[in-house]
Design a protein around this motif. Structure first.
Motif, short mmCIF file in Angstrom:
data_model
loop_
_atom_site.label_atom_id
_atom_site.label_comp_id
_atom_site.label_asym_id
_atom_site.label_seq_id
_atom_site.Cartn_x
_atom_site.Cartn_y
_atom_site.Cartn_z
N LYS A 56 -1.06 -14.18 -54.06
CA LYS A 56 -2.25 -14.48 -53.51
C LYS A 56 -2.00 -15.18 -52.17
O LYS A 56 -2.77 -14.95 -51.30
CB LYS A 56 -2.97 -15.39 -54.00
N SER A 57 -0.94 -16.16 -51.84
CA SER A 57 -0.39 -16.56 -50.74
C SER A 57 -0.04 -15.59 -49.56
O SER A 57 -0.40 -15.93 -48.40
CB SER A 57 0.55 -17.63 -50.94
N VAL A 58 0.43 -14.66 -50.04
CA VAL A 58 0.68 -13.46 -48.98
C VAL A 58 -0.44 -12.59 -48.47
O VAL A 58 -0.57 -12.39 -47.15
CB VAL A 58 1.65 -12.32 -49.87
N VAL A 59 -1.56 -12.65 -49.37
CA VAL A 59 -2.59 -11.62 -48.80
C VAL A 59 -3.86 -12.67 -48.60
O VAL A 59 -4.87 -11.87 -48.40
CB VAL A 59 -2.93 -10.52 -49.81
N ILE A 60 -4.04 -13.85 -48.99
CA ILE A 60 -5.24 -14.61 -48.63
C ILE A 60 -4.60 -15.65 -47.86
O ILE A 60 -3.88 -16.50 -48.24
CB ILE A 60 -5.84 -15.04 -50.13
N ASP A 61 -5.48 -16.36 -46.86
CA ASP A 61 -5.03 -17.40 -46.06
C ASP A 61 -5.68 -18.68 -46.65
O ASP A 61 -6.47 -18.45 -47.70
CB ASP A 61 -5.46 -17.18 -44.68
N GLU A 62 -5.50 -19.89 -45.89
CA GLU A 62 -5.90 -21.11 -46.60
C GLU A 62 -7.25 -21.23 -46.89
O GLU A 62 -7.79 -22.21 -47.50
CB GLU A 62 -5.51 -22.23 -45.52
N GLU A 63 -8.26 -20.66 -46.01
CA GLU A 63 -9.50 -20.61 -46.03
C GLU A 63 -10.31 -19.79 -47.19
O GLU A 63 -11.48 -19.84 -47.39
CB GLU A 63 -10.31 -20.40 -44.81
N GLY A 64 -9.16 -18.94 -47.92
CA GLY A 64 -9.78 -18.02 -48.88
C GLY A 64 -10.09 -16.59 -48.43
O GLY A 64 -10.46 -16.00 -49.03
N ARG A 65 -9.86 -16.37 -46.89
CA ARG A 65 -9.93 -15.05 -46.48
C ARG A 65 -9.00 -14.03 -46.67
O ARG A 65 -7.76 -14.47 -46.49
CB ARG A 65 -10.61 -15.07 -45.18
N PRO A 66 -9.18 -12.80 -46.84
CA PRO A 66 -7.90 -11.77 -46.79
C PRO A 66 -7.28 -11.80 -45.64
O PRO A 66 -7.94 -12.03 -44.21
CB PRO A 66 -8.82 -10.65 -47.39
N LYS A 67 -5.93 -11.67 -45.50
CA LYS A 67 -5.26 -11.49 -44.34
C LYS A 67 -5.21 -9.74 -44.25
O LYS A 67 -4.60 -9.01 -44.85
CB LYS A 67 -3.62 -11.72 -44.35
N VAL A 68 -6.12 -9.40 -43.12
CA VAL A 68 -6.23 -8.09 -42.89
C VAL A 68 -4.85 -7.26 -42.55
O VAL A 68 -4.87 -6.40 -43.01
CB VAL A 68 -7.30 -7.87 -42.00
N ASP A 69 -4.11 -7.77 -41.80
CA ASP A 69 -3.05 -7.02 -41.32
C ASP A 69 -1.92 -6.87 -42.49
O ASP A 69 -1.50 -5.94 -42.72
CB ASP A 69 -2.16 -8.08 -40.09
N ARG A 70 -1.65 -7.86 -43.46
CA ARG A 70 -1.04 -7.58 -44.63
C ARG A 70 -1.89 -6.62 -45.51
O ARG A 70 -0.90 -5.82 -46.26
CB ARG A 70 -0.95 -8.96 -45.34
N LEU A 71 -2.96 -6.69 -45.58
CA LEU A 71 -3.64 -5.78 -46.52
C LEU A 71 -3.59 -4.37 -45.90
O LEU A 71 -3.40 -3.25 -46.75
CB LEU A 71 -5.11 -6.09 -46.79
N ALA A 72 -3.60 -4.22 -44.84
CA ALA A 72 -3.38 -2.87 -44.11
C ALA A 72 -2.32 -2.27 -44.26
O ALA A 72 -2.01 -0.99 -44.59
CB ALA A 72 -3.97 -2.92 -42.48
N LEU A 73 -1.18 -3.21 -44.15
CA LEU A 73 0.38 -2.84 -44.26
C LEU A 73 0.45 -2.42 -45.86
O LEU A 73 1.14 -1.28 -45.72
CB LEU A 73 0.99 -3.97 -44.07
N ALA A 74 -0.07 -3.03 -46.76
CA ALA A 74 0.25 -2.64 -48.03
C ALA A 74 -0.50 -1.38 -48.45
O ALA A 74 0.09 -0.52 -48.80
CB ALA A 74 -0.24 -3.69 -48.86
#
Length: 95
Positions: A56-74
């Motif tokens: 979760k810490s890899v794909v979700i930031d501290e505010e609970g929003r998805p990290k779009v760049d990481r999800l796009a890469l995956a």
């Protein structure tokens, strides 16, 4: 009891039988607590929760929003993997 039961001052040479018994009892308690802690850390549920938190810490930031760049890469990696498997599978059927 002496206040030095919990220290290295209690040795077989200078301690009473009661001090040695208390020292052994305290060491057994510390060992049992350490073993209980290790068992808790290595329990499958604890390991699963730790792994989930790590992912979760890899794909979700501290505010609970998805990290779009990481999800796009995956997503890109997944797409390339599926396409590669599809290409090799279609070549295998031809030959």
């Amino acid at each position: 009891m002496s206040s030095n039961v919990y220290t290295s001052e209690v040795t077989v040479d200078n301690a009473s039988r009661d001090q040695l018994s208390e020292s052994i009892r305290l060491r057994e308690q510390r060992l049992a607590a350490g073993i209980d802690e290790l068992v808790g850390r290595l329990h499958p549920k604890a390991l699963t929760a730790s792994a989930a938190d790590s992912v979760k810490s890899v794909v979700i930031d501290e505010e609970g929003r998805p990290k779009v760049d990481r999800l796009a890469l995956a997503g890109g990696v997944l797409l390339v993997t599926v396409a590669t498997i599809g290409i090799f599978a279609s070549r295998g059927k031809r030959g």
